[in-house]
Design a protein around this motif. Sequence first.
Motif, PDB file in Angstrom:
ATOM      1  N   GLY A 126      -7.513   8.038  33.685  1.00 23.14           N
ATOM      2  CA  GLY A 126      -7.869   7.167  32.575  1.00 23.14           C
ATOM      3  C   GLY A 126      -9.332   7.334  32.188  1.00 23.14           C
ATOM      4  O   GLY A 126     -10.175   7.599  33.040  1.00 23.14           O
ATOM      5  N   PHE A 127      -9.615   7.188  30.901  1.00 21.69           N
ATOM      6  CA  PHE A 127     -10.997   7.402  30.435  1.00 21.69           C
ATOM      7  C   PHE A 127     -11.960   6.438  31.113  1.00 21.69           C
ATOM      8  O   PHE A 127     -13.104   6.783  31.396  1.00 21.69           O
ATOM      9  N   HIS A 128     -11.517   5.195  31.376  1.00 20.26           N
ATOM     10  CA  HIS A 128     -12.431   4.201  31.954  1.00 20.26           C
ATOM     11  C   HIS A 128     -12.878   4.619  33.354  1.00 20.26           C
ATOM     12  O   HIS A 128     -14.047   4.419  33.715  1.00 20.26           O
ATOM     13  N   ASP A 129     -11.954   5.196  34.137  1.00 19.47           N
ATOM     14  CA  ASP A 129     -12.312   5.643  35.485  1.00 19.47           C
ATOM     15  C   ASP A 129     -13.494   6.610  35.445  1.00 19.47           C
ATOM     16  O   ASP A 129     -14.345   6.609  36.348  1.00 19.47           O
ATOM     17  N   MET A 130     -13.536   7.428  34.414  1.00 24.83           N
ATOM     18  CA  MET A 130     -14.586   8.435  34.317  1.00 24.83           C
ATOM     19  C   MET A 130     -15.829   7.901  33.592  1.00 24.83           C
ATOM     20  O   MET A 130     -16.960   8.078  34.059  1.00 24.83           O
ATOM     21  N   THR A 131     -15.640   7.238  32.459  1.00 28.79           N
ATOM     22  CA  THR A 131     -16.770   6.832  31.612  1.00 28.79           C
ATOM     23  C   THR A 131     -17.718   5.893  32.341  1.00 28.79           C
ATOM     24  O   THR A 131     -18.939   6.114  32.366  1.00 28.79           O
ATOM     25  N   PHE A 132     -17.178   4.820  32.922  1.00 27.90           N
ATOM     26  CA  PHE A 132     -18.028   3.850  33.603  1.00 27.90           C
ATOM     27  C   PHE A 132     -18.796   4.506  34.741  1.00 27.90           C
ATOM     28  O   PHE A 132     -20.004   4.282  34.910  1.00 27.90           O
ATOM     29  N   ARG A 133     -18.138   5.364  35.497  1.00 24.19           N
ATOM     30  CA  ARG A 133     -18.784   5.940  36.682  1.00 24.19           C
ATOM     31  C   ARG A 133     -19.793   7.029  36.301  1.00 24.19           C
ATOM     32  O   ARG A 133     -20.798   7.219  36.987  1.00 24.19           O
ATOM     33  N   TYR A 134     -19.526   7.751  35.221  1.00 24.93           N
ATOM     34  CA  TYR A 134     -20.543   8.692  34.735  1.00 24.93           C
ATOM     35  C   TYR A 134     -21.808   7.953  34.319  1.00 24.93           C
ATOM     36  O   TYR A 134     -22.932   8.431  34.550  1.00 24.93           O
ATOM     37  N   LEU A 135     -21.631   6.774  33.723  1.00 25.24           N
ATOM     38  CA  LEU A 135     -22.805   5.993  33.323  1.00 25.24           C
ATOM     39  C   LEU A 135     -23.601   5.531  34.539  1.00 25.24           C
ATOM     40  O   LEU A 135     -24.832   5.601  34.549  1.00 25.24           O
ATOM     41  N   VAL A 136     -22.898   5.067  35.576  1.00 24.68           N
ATOM     42  CA  VAL A 136     -23.593   4.649  36.798  1.00 24.68           C
ATOM     43  C   VAL A 136     -24.308   5.841  37.424  1.00 24.68           C
ATOM     44  O   VAL A 136     -25.414   5.716  37.961  1.00 24.68           O
ATOM     45  N   ALA A 137     -23.689   7.022  37.311  1.00 24.80           N
ATOM     46  CA  ALA A 137     -24.283   8.238  37.889  1.00 24.80           C
ATOM     47  C   ALA A 137     -25.393   8.818  37.023  1.00 24.80           C
ATOM     48  O   ALA A 137     -25.957   9.876  37.352  1.00 24.80           O
ATOM     49  N   GLY A 138     -25.691   8.167  35.910  1.00 27.74           N
ATOM     50  CA  GLY A 138     -26.786   8.634  35.057  1.00 27.74           C
ATOM     51  C   GLY A 138     -26.442   9.857  34.240  1.00 27.74           C
ATOM     52  O   GLY A 138     -27.325  10.680  33.941  1.00 27.74           O
ATOM     53  N   GLN A 139     -25.153   9.986  33.823  1.00 25.70           N
ATOM     54  CA  GLN A 139     -24.712  11.143  33.046  1.00 25.70           C
ATOM     55  C   GLN A 139     -24.038  10.661  31.754  1.00 25.70           C
ATOM     56  O   GLN A 139     -22.819  10.771  31.584  1.00 25.70           O
ATOM     57  N   PRO A 140     -24.817  10.120  30.805  1.00 29.02           N
ATOM     58  CA  PRO A 140     -24.236   9.510  29.603  1.00 29.02           C
ATOM     59  C   PRO A 140     -23.491  10.480  28.694  1.00 29.02           C
ATOM     60  O   PRO A 140     -22.533  10.081  28.019  1.00 29.02           O
ATOM     61  N   ASP A 141     -23.906  11.754  28.638  1.00 30.28           N
ATOM     62  CA  ASP A 141     -23.220  12.705  27.762  1.00 30.28           C
ATOM     63  C   ASP A 141     -21.771  12.910  28.211  1.00 30.28           C
ATOM     64  O   ASP A 141     -20.843  12.923  27.390  1.00 30.28           O
ATOM     65  N   LYS A 142     -21.587  13.078  29.528  1.00 26.09           N
ATOM     66  CA  LYS A 142     -20.221  13.228  30.048  1.00 26.09           C
ATOM     67  C   LYS A 142     -19.431  11.931  29.876  1.00 26.09           C
ATOM     68  O   LYS A 142     -18.220  11.960  29.612  1.00 26.09           O
TER      69      LYS A 142
END
Length: 547
Positions: free
Chosen positions: A484-500
């Motif tokens: 799911g997109f949420h699984d990836m989007t939220f965690r990329y943001l926490v990881a400091g990777q906003p483009d991904k």
Amino acid sequence: MLAGRLPFQGDHDQTLIYSILHKEPESLLKLCPGLAPELDHIVMQALTKRLADRYKTMEELREDLAAIAEGLKPLKAKPRPSEPERSIAVLPFINDSPDQENTYFINGVMEEVLGNLQKIKALRVISRTSVEQYRDSKKSVRDIAEELGVNYIVEGSAQKFGNAFRLRVQLVRADPETHIWGDSFQQKIANVEDIFDIQIRIAKSIAEELKAVISPEEKKRIERIPAADLAVYDEYLKARSYVYDGRREVMTKALESLTGAIAKNPGWAPLYAGLAEAWLWMQQNAYEQPSVAGPQIIENLNKALALDPELAEAHYLSALIAQLVEWDWEKSEKEFLKALAINPNDALSRGLYAQLLLILHRKDEAMAQRELAISLDPLNPFMKLLDIGTLLQAGEYEASLALAEEALAEDPDNFNLNQMIEIAAYRLKRYDKVIRAVRYNLPFALEEEAYQEIERTYRESGIVKAYAKIVERLETYAESQPVGFHDMTFRYLVAGQPDKAMDWLEKGFEMHDPLMTYITTPARYYDGLFGDPRFIAICEKMNLPLP
């Protein structure tokens, strides 16, 4: 104004009307401690819900106000004991039949009595799921009422021998425990009208005893007799009991029963609504693919609405589909309001309507609907989960986290609870709790060694580096499995990777993921993307209010 605010609160017509009908205004002495108690008595008497207790004329009110001004006691206004809210729970009826296979029929009668009471706006009626927990309970009426937050309890017992039917019902006030009303009904059942006549009389009698006003529209809805013969109605009751079971083989029986009943009586709308709901749960429980269940849900829902535009459950399903699938906010709200106009005590409709209001950035209205929803079904585990999610969507992180942790104590591995804890704890910067929660809400099982590596990275290098490890594993998993997109989007943001993160949000839009509807709620899951032109473009395409 004496208090600087209105006595009844609500930013929306529905919530304001509910407050006026069901809630007592807060004492002026609480809002203005220095106020004369006698003035509080005058205001409360002017606002009382019982017409007979109000001032009869403006002259009476003027005289009391003049007495206060002169330092005298008012003549008419008196401190009065607060009247109990007209809140009621219908407990599961006892099956006194020697044949326990009649239980489904007795349950159906209880549900119809409950359903008729739920149509009366002047009553607050607890939902079936919460009262079901008291089947065969030895608790006192007072204890049950206290746990459910109601003032009145309805109890019943019934027997069915072939076509003969006997029912005994009583209404009890909980504190002090007092018998208010009771009656017995006994007759041969020749057709479905015989059953519904009894159920209608019970609902009207209870409303009359509680002095609950029934509007002409409510009376009309209560008195409707289904366009079904006795055999079809019997099949319908059986199918409903199957749907609530949850097991695949039993839900399959529900589909078969409803399909068979439609063959006998194709003009009765609840059969199609029942099929739509059964298919919805088949899909929700992953017993059937969306490509198979989806068209069945839509087809049967449309048939139900075409046959009966006044069917509350059909409007609720239509509202949910408009929100999560069609992304049509105006249609969704219209359908929720229609469902609630027909059944103002529908907890699930209110709970999900609250989430729609948060999507539309109408937080005050949402929180009022959320409060009503949980008060109508306080012991239902699903409603508790929905309530926690609504608080999270509203940005009420402390409240959401506290309730989620309380529920987690009984179910430590619960995926949904841990997912909400991960988000709420992150927003509150309680990163130890974030790391514990993420272990149980990834789309794959996290082995002990992998978890220890993530935890060690967090302790040594912080939350951003730990989440970089998490998204590495998610990326590997996503190469071969749907994510799911949420699984990836939220965690990329926490990881400091906003483009991904933004790339995955765009995937969610392309896949028409239902969770996309929540991207701008007050929870601010994706605030790291709010200034991105791609994010703004998606919001505009979805007609979402910008954060």
